[in-house]
Design a protein around this motif. Structure first.
Motif, PDB file in Angstrom:
ATOM      1  N   GLN A  83     -33.048  15.364  -0.738  1.00  0.00           N
ATOM      2  CA  GLN A  83     -31.969  14.809  -1.552  1.00  0.00           C
ATOM      3  C   GLN A  83     -32.555  14.290  -2.862  1.00  0.00           C
ATOM      4  OE1 GLN A  83     -29.987  11.502   0.321  1.00  0.00           O
ATOM      5  NE2 GLN A  83     -28.326  11.424  -1.168  1.00  0.00           N
ATOM      6  N   THR A 124     -26.553  11.541  -6.675  1.00  0.00           N
ATOM      7  CA  THR A 124     -27.213  12.667  -6.019  1.00  0.00           C
ATOM      8  C   THR A 124     -26.858  13.936  -6.778  1.00  0.00           C
ATOM      9  OG1 THR A 124     -27.191  11.636  -3.837  1.00  0.00           O
ATOM     10  CG2 THR A 124     -27.381  14.037  -3.911  1.00  0.00           C
ATOM     11  N   TYR A 130     -32.059  12.610  -6.692  1.00  0.00           N
ATOM     12  CA  TYR A 130     -31.181  11.753  -7.486  1.00  0.00           C
ATOM     13  C   TYR A 130     -31.353  12.023  -8.980  1.00  0.00           C
ATOM     14  CZ  TYR A 130     -30.015   8.993  -3.350  1.00  0.00           C
ATOM     15  OH  TYR A 130     -29.541   8.579  -2.125  1.00  0.00           O
TER      16      TYR A 130
END
Length: 245
Positions: free
Chosen positions: A145, A57, A147
């Motif tokens: 979120q 992340t 990545y």
């Protein structure tokens, strides 16, 4: 054979339970450090777990509620992360500590300057927020979120009452009842409390000598009675001796 079958069934059932419960612990969430009381201030942690085995992340974007804007939102500095705070004009100014606030924090973005949250780990992103509203039981924060493989997971779905939790629920902060004396206490109130404390202390100090004097008077009185009684007894004895002589 039956025992082994029962063991196998139990193992499969346990695996199924873990598989079903895993998503509930995997999403981005928000929790207060202590309590988040209505009308007060709180430090909250946005907990971000890494759900991928082959990516980290590297970015977290948290959008703040517009229906209950927060005039103050200060993120805690974090090593390895760049933090950007975005403010927006409010449609309707809000009052805070006697002043009208025309803008509030609308989004906070954390961008990894290193490896970020690696697979198998989670990280907490602390923010001090306030003044918390008094006319709602919860605040909804929507989060994105990102990545390292450019995948973006959108934690923005609001859970509806009476329905199951969605696949990508938005972080929800539950607010507790307002604490008595937690907010709204003025300097005048504090001064009054101080005056009351001083007055009580003065009364206590004044009472101590009075009690001491009263005790002393009682002791002297008893001593006087004893001495008087001894004097009378001595006089009676002396009179008898003279009579006998």
């Amino acid at each position: 054979m039956k025992a082994s079958r029962f063991a196998a069934v139990g193992a499969l059932a346990g695996t199924a339970v873990l598989a079903l419960s895993a998503p509930a612990f995997a999403h981005v969430s928000v929790q207060p450090e202590g309590t988040a009381a209505k009308g007060g201030y709180a430090v909250v942690d946005f907990k971000v777990p890494n759900e991928r085995d082959d990516a980290s992340t590297t970015k977290l974007e948290v959008t703040f509620p517009t229906d209950h804007p927060l005039a103050s939102a200060m993120p805690e500095p974090m090593a390895g992360w760049k933090i950007d705070v975005t403010k927006s004009k409010l449609d309707k100014p809000i009052e805070m500590h006697g002043e009208k606030i025309s803008e509030a924090v609308s989004k906070i973005t954390w961008t990894a300057e290193g490896k970020g949250v690696e697979p198998g780990y989670f990280e907490k992103f602390p923010v001090s927020i306030g003044q918390l509203p008094e006319d709602t039981d919860e605040l909804v924060f929507k989060a994105l979120q990102t990545y390292s493989n450019d995948e973006v997971v959108r934690w923005i779905e609001v859970t509806q009452k009476g329905q199951e939790e969605p696949d990508n629920p938005a972080p929800v902060l539950a607010l507790s009842a307002a604490e008595e004396g937690h907010h709204g206490s003025s300097s005048a109130d504090k001064a009054s409390d101080s005056d009351d404390a001083e007055a009580a202390s003065a009364k206590t100090d004044a009472a101590e000598p009075a009690d001491s004097s009263d005790t002393t008077a009682r002791v002297l009185g008893v001593v006087g009675i004893v001495v008087g009684a001894l004097g009378v007894a001595y006089g009676v004895l002396a009179g008898r001796r003279r009579t006998e002589a």
